[in-house]
Motif scaffolding. Structure first.
Motif, PDB file in Angstrom:
ATOM      1  N   HIS A   1      38.797 148.939  87.465  1.00 57.50           N
ATOM      2  CA  HIS A   1      39.084 150.295  87.906  1.00 57.50           C
ATOM      3  C   HIS A   1      40.339 150.211  88.785  1.00 57.50           C
ATOM      4  CE1 HIS A   1      38.463 154.395  88.956  1.00 57.50           C
ATOM      5  NE2 HIS A   1      38.382 154.120  90.234  1.00 57.50           N
ATOM      6  N   VAL A   2      41.143 151.266  88.750  1.00 62.83           N
ATOM      7  CA  VAL A   2      42.372 151.276  89.541  1.00 62.83           C
ATOM      8  C   VAL A   2      42.060 150.998  91.020  1.00 62.83           C
ATOM      9  CG1 VAL A   2      42.302 153.809  89.790  1.00 62.83           C
ATOM     10  CG2 VAL A   2      44.473 152.597  90.049  1.00 62.83           C
ATOM     11  N   ASP A   3      42.880 150.140  91.621  1.00 67.70           N
ATOM     12  CA  ASP A   3      42.755 149.754  93.039  1.00 67.70           C
ATOM     13  C   ASP A   3      41.703 148.690  93.314  1.00 67.70           C
ATOM     14  OD1 ASP A   3      44.788 151.036  94.186  1.00 67.70           O
ATOM     15  OD2 ASP A   3      43.639 152.676  95.063  1.00 67.70           O
ATOM     16  N   HIS A   4      40.999 148.238  92.295  1.00 71.96           N
ATOM     17  CA  HIS A   4      40.006 147.201  92.563  1.00 71.96           C
ATOM     18  C   HIS A   4      40.646 145.822  92.725  1.00 71.96           C
ATOM     19  CE1 HIS A   4      35.940 149.328  91.534  1.00 71.96           C
ATOM     20  NE2 HIS A   4      36.692 149.999  92.370  1.00 71.96           N
ATOM     21  N   GLY A   5      41.956 145.730  92.351  1.00 75.08           N
ATOM     22  CA  GLY A   5      42.684 144.499  92.678  1.00 75.08           C
ATOM     23  C   GLY A   5      43.170 143.662  91.516  1.00 75.08           C
ATOM     24  N   LYS A   6      43.288 144.282  90.330  1.00 70.74           N
ATOM     25  CA  LYS A   6      43.745 143.545  89.142  1.00 70.74           C
ATOM     26  C   LYS A   6      45.151 142.954  89.343  1.00 70.74           C
ATOM     27  CE  LYS A   6      44.760 144.910  84.400  1.00 70.74           C
ATOM     28  NZ  LYS A   6      44.286 145.778  83.296  1.00 70.74           N
ATOM     29  N   THR A   7      46.069 143.785  89.806  1.00 71.76           N
ATOM     30  CA  THR A   7      47.448 143.320  89.997  1.00 71.76           C
ATOM     31  C   THR A   7      47.498 142.185  91.014  1.00 71.76           C
ATOM     32  OG1 THR A   7      48.080 145.631  89.695  1.00 71.76           O
ATOM     33  CG2 THR A   7      49.797 144.139  90.446  1.00 71.76           C
ATOM     34  N   THR A   8      46.763 142.361  92.095  1.00 73.62           N
ATOM     35  CA  THR A   8      46.756 141.349  93.155  1.00 73.62           C
ATOM     36  C   THR A   8      46.195 140.030  92.628  1.00 73.62           C
ATOM     37  OG1 THR A   8      46.358 143.150  94.702  1.00 73.62           O
ATOM     38  CG2 THR A   8      46.033 140.923  95.542  1.00 73.62           C
TER      39      THR A   8
ATOM     40  N   ASN B   1      35.514 141.225  93.513  1.00 73.86           N
ATOM     41  CA  ASN B   1      36.721 141.064  94.353  1.00 73.86           C
ATOM     42  C   ASN B   1      36.558 141.766  95.707  1.00 73.86           C
ATOM     43  OD1 ASN B   1      39.399 140.256  94.892  1.00 73.86           O
ATOM     44  ND2 ASN B   1      40.178 142.252  94.246  1.00 73.86           N
ATOM     45  N   LYS B   2      37.452 141.459  96.604  1.00 76.30           N
ATOM     46  CA  LYS B   2      37.494 142.040  97.955  1.00 76.30           C
ATOM     47  C   LYS B   2      36.249 141.687  98.751  1.00 76.30           C
ATOM     48  CE  LYS B   2      40.347 145.974  96.494  1.00 76.30           C
ATOM     49  NZ  LYS B   2      40.834 147.301  96.824  1.00 76.30           N
TER      50      LYS B   2
ATOM     51  N   ASP C   1      36.132 140.023 101.224  1.00 74.52           N
ATOM     52  CA  ASP C   1      36.482 139.996 102.659  1.00 74.52           C
ATOM     53  C   ASP C   1      36.386 141.393 103.277  1.00 74.52           C
ATOM     54  OD1 ASP C   1      38.756 140.590 100.860  1.00 74.52           O
ATOM     55  OD2 ASP C   1      39.820 140.964 102.747  1.00 74.52           O
TER      56      ASP C   1
ATOM     57  N   THR D   1      35.852 136.783  94.577  1.00 75.63           N
ATOM     58  CA  THR D   1      37.245 136.552  94.957  1.00 75.63           C
ATOM     59  C   THR D   1      37.719 137.400  96.135  1.00 75.63           C
ATOM     60  OG1 THR D   1      37.987 138.196  93.324  1.00 75.63           O
ATOM     61  CG2 THR D   1      38.039 135.894  92.619  1.00 75.63           C
TER      62      THR D   1
ATOM     63  N   ALA E   1      41.251 138.343  96.287  1.00 78.10           N
ATOM     64  CA  ALA E   1      42.508 138.212  95.538  1.00 78.10           C
ATOM     65  C   ALA E   1      43.708 138.210  96.479  1.00 78.10           C
ATOM     66  CB  ALA E   1      42.624 139.343  94.521  1.00 78.10           C
ATOM     67  N   LYS E   2      43.592 138.972  97.543  1.00 80.11           N
ATOM     68  CA  LYS E   2      44.681 139.091  98.506  1.00 80.11           C
ATOM     69  C   LYS E   2      45.003 137.729  99.128  1.00 80.11           C
ATOM     70  CE  LYS E   2      45.806 142.596 101.891  1.00 80.11           C
ATOM     71  NZ  LYS E   2      45.202 143.705 102.667  1.00 80.11           N
TER      72      LYS E   2
HETATM   73  P1  GDP Z   1      44.919 147.463  90.827  1.00 76.49           P
HETATM   74  O1  GDP Z   1      45.146 148.943  90.801  1.00 76.49           O
HETATM   75  O2  GDP Z   1      43.566 147.105  90.309  1.00 76.49           O
HETATM   76  O3  GDP Z   1      45.997 146.660  90.191  1.00 76.49           O
HETATM   77  O4  GDP Z   1      44.838 147.077  92.391  1.00 76.49           O
HETATM   78  P2  GDP Z   1      45.888 146.333  93.307  1.00 76.49           P
HETATM   79  O5  GDP Z   1      45.979 144.894  92.968  1.00 76.49           O
HETATM   80  O6  GDP Z   1      47.128 147.125  93.380  1.00 76.49           O
HETATM   81  O7  GDP Z   1      45.111 146.387  94.698  1.00 76.49           O
HETATM   82  C1  GDP Z   1      44.792 147.616  95.332  1.00 76.49           C
HETATM   83  C2  GDP Z   1      44.739 147.399  96.841  1.00 76.49           C
HETATM   84  O8  GDP Z   1      43.671 146.513  97.174  1.00 76.49           O
HETATM   85  C3  GDP Z   1      45.992 146.754  97.406  1.00 76.49           C
HETATM   86  O9  GDP Z   1      46.269 147.362  98.654  1.00 76.49           O
HETATM   87  C4  GDP Z   1      45.610 145.297  97.578  1.00 76.49           C
HETATM   88  O10 GDP Z   1      46.326 144.662  98.619  1.00 76.49           O
HETATM   89  C5  GDP Z   1      44.155 145.411  97.934  1.00 76.49           C
HETATM   90  N1  GDP Z   1      43.381 144.218  97.552  1.00 76.49           N
HETATM   91  C6  GDP Z   1      43.390 143.572  96.362  1.00 76.49           C
HETATM   92  N2  GDP Z   1      42.550 142.537  96.393  1.00 76.49           N
HETATM   93  C7  GDP Z   1      41.999 142.507  97.625  1.00 76.49           C
HETATM   94  C8  GDP Z   1      41.043 141.655  98.280  1.00 76.49           C
HETATM   95  O11 GDP Z   1      40.499 140.714  97.713  1.00 76.49           O
HETATM   96  N3  GDP Z   1      40.717 141.985  99.557  1.00 76.49           N
HETATM   97  C9  GDP Z   1      41.253 143.048 100.214  1.00 76.49           C
HETATM   98  N4  GDP Z   1      40.879 143.262 101.458  1.00 76.49           N
HETATM   99  N5  GDP Z   1      42.163 143.853  99.628  1.00 76.49           N
HETATM  100  C10 GDP Z   1      42.524 143.598  98.364  1.00 76.49           C
END
Ligand code: GDP
Length: 310
Positions: A13-20, A128-129, A131, A165, A167-168
């Motif tokens: 889902h968007v923002d769940h951290g795929k790109t990171t 993910n996330k 933390d 994970t 991911a950050k």
């Molecule tokens: P995408 O839309 O799935 O590609 O999500 P992004 O990779 O852009 O991540 C969305 C937000 O979540 C960003 O602000 C990231 O820094 C943050 N984020 C991604 N992974 C983690 C994680 O493991 N922990 C925390 N605290 N934030 C994360």
């Protein structure tokens, strides 16, 4: 080598951290996304993406790690345009379902997940996330399990591997209480749990065209998985059209991925995902084949756009 290839897609889902996560995987395999010349990316035309049935797989990438080549194909987030999701999923042997440890699974990813399960793919669940304050990874795993049940997952699919994970921070753990400093546990899981692509390397070359892109210099570019045999740049091959007609032509360029950059290849083995330039008439669902043995692969229907199950 086929044995060293893993083809995966990531559902998130968007923002769940795929790109990171993908950035962290690239970084830990020695690639810095920001350093890649964007100009090298041959398929970069958003207008074309809107054309029915045409996807630009510009976001495909590959991660080289421990002698393994992990091809990550880009999946549409949720909606299915013209069988696009199915075509992409047919190229992979596993999907990573990435779920935020705080939010849990979101309804928008149901459609792609359902398609994956229906195709018999066994997902790896990435929580993910971990933390994040208030995150509830164990509960989220239960929610994912319930969702799989709802979507009629089979026993094998319900026995999904789980990885946690941040991911950050670029950290993955097989168990929540484990100490880890990097994504190695995720890479190992992919190596162990994802099957190498099937396909006969000794058979005559065959590739199913999954998407079409366009580039000013190269013209039309067809992307797909080499299903059998080996393909070489400069080779004369047959294009088996949807109506059964056969056209012969020469591969002007064979393109693969190195990190996020597209690179010219001399050859590619069965199982690899590559792009071929040199055929101006090529369409989705058509087959590239050895010129002496021009046989079509089963095509994937290009149906009308379907509504997502939100
Ligand atoms: P995408 O839309 O799935 O590609 O999500 P992004 O990779 O852009 O991540 C969305 C937000 O979540 C960003 O602000 C990231 O820094 C943050 N984020 C991604 N992974 C983690 C994680 O493991 N922990 C925390 N605290 N934030 C994360």
């Amino acid at each position: 080598m086929q044995q060293n290839i893993r083809n995966i897609a990531i559902i998130a889902h968007v923002d769940h951290g795929k790109t990171t996560l993908v950035d962290a995987m690239l970084k830990q395999s020695g690639v810095f996304r920001e350093n890649q010349a964007v100009a090298e990316r041959v398929m970069d035309n958003n207008d074309l993406e809107k054309e029915r049935g045409i996807t630009i797989l510009s976001k495909n990438l590959s991660i080289h790690r421990n002698g393994l080549k992990i091809n990550v194909v880009d999946t549409p987030g949720h909606a299915d345009f013209g069988g696009e999701v199915e075509r992409v999923l047919k190229m992979v042997d596993c999907v990573l379902l990435l779920v935020d440890a705080f939010d849990g699974p979101m309804p928008q990813t149901r459609f792609v997940l359902k398609k994956s399960l229906d195709l018999g793919l066994k997902p790896i669940v990435v929580i993910n996330k971990i933390d994040r304050p208030g995150s509830r990874p164990e509960q989220v795993v239960d929610m994912v399990f319930d969702l799989f049940c709802e979507l009629n997952a089979n026993e094998d699919q319900l026995d999904f591997p789980i990885i946690y994970t941040n991911a950050k921070a670029g950290i993955a753990k097989a168990e929540l209480n484990e100490e880890s400093a990097d994504l190695e546990p995720l890479f190992s899981l992919i190596q162990d749990k994802v099957s190498p692509p099937s396909g006969n390397p000794e058979a005559p070359f065959q590739m199913l065209v999954t998407s079409i892109g366009y580039n000013d210099y190269l013209g039309r570019i067809a992307t797909g998985k080499v299903v059998n045999g080996v393909v070489r740049t400069g080779q004369t091959i047959a294009l088996v059209k949807r109506d059964g007609k056969i056209e012969k032509g020469r591969i002007s360029k064979l393109i693969g991925y190195q990190g996020v950059a597209q690179v010219e290849l001399d050859d590619a083995p069965a199982g690899d995902i590559v792009s071929i330039a040199g055929f101006e008439e090529v369409g989705i669902g058509e087959t590239f084949a050895d010129e002496s043995c021009p046989e079509a692969l089963p095509s994937i229907a290009i149906d009308e756009p379907t509504l997502s199950m939100n």
